[in-house]
Design a protein around this motif. Structure first.
Motif, PDB file in Angstrom:
ATOM      1  N   UNK A  39      -4.761  56.570  42.014  1.00 23.36           N
ATOM      2  CA  UNK A  39      -4.685  57.914  41.446  1.00 23.36           C
ATOM      3  C   UNK A  39      -4.862  57.905  39.936  1.00 23.36           C
ATOM      4  N   UNK A  40      -4.234  56.939  39.270  1.00 23.08           N
ATOM      5  CA  UNK A  40      -4.369  56.840  37.818  1.00 23.08           C
ATOM      6  C   UNK A  40      -5.806  56.529  37.406  1.00 23.08           C
ATOM      7  N   UNK A  41      -6.439  55.606  38.117  1.00 28.64           N
ATOM      8  CA  UNK A  41      -7.835  55.266  37.798  1.00 28.64           C
ATOM      9  C   UNK A  41      -8.753  56.454  38.029  1.00 28.64           C
ATOM     10  N   UNK A  42      -8.509  57.190  39.107  1.00 30.14           N
ATOM     11  CA  UNK A  42      -9.333  58.369  39.400  1.00 30.14           C
ATOM     12  C   UNK A  42      -9.156  59.422  38.315  1.00 30.14           C
ATOM     13  N   UNK A  43      -7.916  59.674  37.912  1.00 34.04           N
ATOM     14  CA  UNK A  43      -7.635  60.661  36.869  1.00 34.04           C
ATOM     15  C   UNK A  43      -8.303  60.255  35.546  1.00 34.04           C
ATOM     16  N   UNK A  44      -8.213  58.979  35.195  1.00 36.05           N
ATOM     17  CA  UNK A  44      -8.855  58.483  33.971  1.00 36.05           C
ATOM     18  C   UNK A  44     -10.374  58.632  34.044  1.00 36.05           C
ATOM     19  N   UNK A  45     -10.945  58.325  35.200  1.00 40.50           N
ATOM     20  CA  UNK A  45     -12.397  58.422  35.364  1.00 40.50           C
ATOM     21  C   UNK A  45     -12.859  59.872  35.273  1.00 40.50           C
ATOM     22  N   UNK A  46     -12.089  60.790  35.857  1.00 38.37           N
ATOM     23  CA  UNK A  46     -12.454  62.208  35.787  1.00 38.37           C
ATOM     24  C   UNK A  46     -12.365  62.725  34.358  1.00 38.37           C
ATOM     25  N   UNK A  47     -11.339  62.297  33.613  1.00 40.66           N
ATOM     26  CA  UNK A  47     -11.208  62.714  32.214  1.00 40.66           C
ATOM     27  C   UNK A  47     -12.363  62.154  31.382  1.00 40.66           C
ATOM     28  N   UNK A  48     -12.728  60.914  31.619  1.00 37.57           N
ATOM     29  CA  UNK A  48     -13.845  60.297  30.898  1.00 37.57           C
ATOM     30  C   UNK A  48     -15.150  61.029  31.201  1.00 37.57           C
ATOM     31  N   UNK A  49     -15.359  61.378  32.452  1.00 42.34           N
ATOM     32  CA  UNK A  49     -16.564  62.115  32.829  1.00 42.34           C
ATOM     33  C   UNK A  49     -16.598  63.474  32.138  1.00 42.34           C
ATOM     34  N   UNK A  50     -15.467  64.160  32.109  1.00 38.17           N
ATOM     35  CA  UNK A  50     -15.407  65.471  31.443  1.00 38.17           C
ATOM     36  C   UNK A  50     -15.733  65.330  29.957  1.00 38.17           C
ATOM     37  N   UNK A  51     -15.203  64.301  29.306  1.00 35.97           N
ATOM     38  CA  UNK A  51     -15.502  64.073  27.879  1.00 35.97           C
ATOM     39  C   UNK A  51     -16.994  63.827  27.675  1.00 35.97           C
ATOM     40  N   UNK A  52     -17.573  62.999  28.507  1.00 28.67           N
ATOM     41  CA  UNK A  52     -19.004  62.689  28.384  1.00 28.67           C
ATOM     42  C   UNK A  52     -19.856  63.929  28.608  1.00 28.67           C
ATOM     43  N   UNK A  53     -19.457  64.756  29.577  1.00 30.44           N
ATOM     44  CA  UNK A  53     -20.215  65.980  29.837  1.00 30.44           C
ATOM     45  C   UNK A  53     -20.108  66.948  28.654  1.00 30.44           C
ATOM     46  N   UNK A  54     -18.935  67.047  28.051  1.00 32.83           N
ATOM     47  CA  UNK A  54     -18.762  67.908  26.883  1.00 32.83           C
ATOM     48  C   UNK A  54     -19.593  67.398  25.716  1.00 32.83           C
ATOM     49  N   UNK A  55     -19.573  66.103  25.487  1.00 32.60           N
ATOM     50  CA  UNK A  55     -20.371  65.522  24.405  1.00 32.60           C
ATOM     51  C   UNK A  55     -21.855  65.768  24.634  1.00 32.60           C
ATOM     52  N   UNK A  56     -22.293  65.639  25.857  1.00 34.79           N
ATOM     53  CA  UNK A  56     -23.703  65.860  26.164  1.00 34.79           C
ATOM     54  C   UNK A  56     -24.081  67.321  25.955  1.00 34.79           C
ATOM     55  N   UNK A  57     -23.218  68.244  26.346  1.00 30.53           N
ATOM     56  CA  UNK A  57     -23.540  69.645  26.149  1.00 30.53           C
ATOM     57  C   UNK A  57     -23.535  70.020  24.671  1.00 30.53           C
ATOM     58  N   UNK A  58     -22.659  69.411  23.872  1.00 31.23           N
ATOM     59  CA  UNK A  58     -22.652  69.661  22.422  1.00 31.23           C
ATOM     60  C   UNK A  58     -23.923  69.113  21.772  1.00 31.23           C
ATOM     61  N   UNK A  59     -24.353  67.932  22.225  1.00 29.02           N
ATOM     62  CA  UNK A  59     -25.579  67.365  21.683  1.00 29.02           C
ATOM     63  C   UNK A  59     -26.794  68.211  22.052  1.00 29.02           C
ATOM     64  N   UNK A  60     -26.778  68.790  23.238  1.00 25.01           N
ATOM     65  CA  UNK A  60     -27.908  69.609  23.681  1.00 25.01           C
ATOM     66  C   UNK A  60     -27.999  70.907  22.880  1.00 25.01           C
ATOM     67  N   UNK A  61     -26.876  71.437  22.431  1.00 24.13           N
ATOM     68  CA  UNK A  61     -26.894  72.700  21.663  1.00 24.13           C
ATOM     69  C   UNK A  61     -27.192  72.484  20.190  1.00 24.13           C
ATOM     70  N   UNK A  62     -27.083  71.264  19.728  1.00 18.11           N
ATOM     71  CA  UNK A  62     -27.348  70.988  18.294  1.00 18.11           C
ATOM     72  C   UNK A  62     -28.805  70.903  17.970  1.00 18.11           C
TER      73      UNK A  62
END
Length: 62
Positions: A39-62
């Motif tokens: 459960x901890x690994x899954x939660x960490x992986x989901x948080x990491x994925x969300x961060x990467x997706x946010x970073x990618x969307x910010x880069x796309x808007x710049x």
């Protein structure tokens, strides 16, 4: 049925107990500690994925 088919049928493998320990190892439920770690690994992986997706969307808007 020939002799070879009789030796390799699933029914004969179950009756002889061959690899029972391997079946149990593959099908037993995780312990509470293992489930918690999963459960901890899954939660960490989901948080990491969300961060990467946010970073990618910010880069796309710049």
């Amino acid at each position: 049925m020939n002799e070879e088919e009789g030796l390799h049928s699933d029914e004969n493998l179950l009756r002889t107990g061959v690899n029972d320990h391997a079946w149990e190892r593959e099908h037993r439920h995780p312990t509470a500690a293992q489930a918690s770690a999963i459960g901890n690994r899954r939660r960490d992986a989901e948080a990491k994925l969300a961060r990467h997706q946010q970073q990618a969307s910010h880069r796309a808007t710049e």
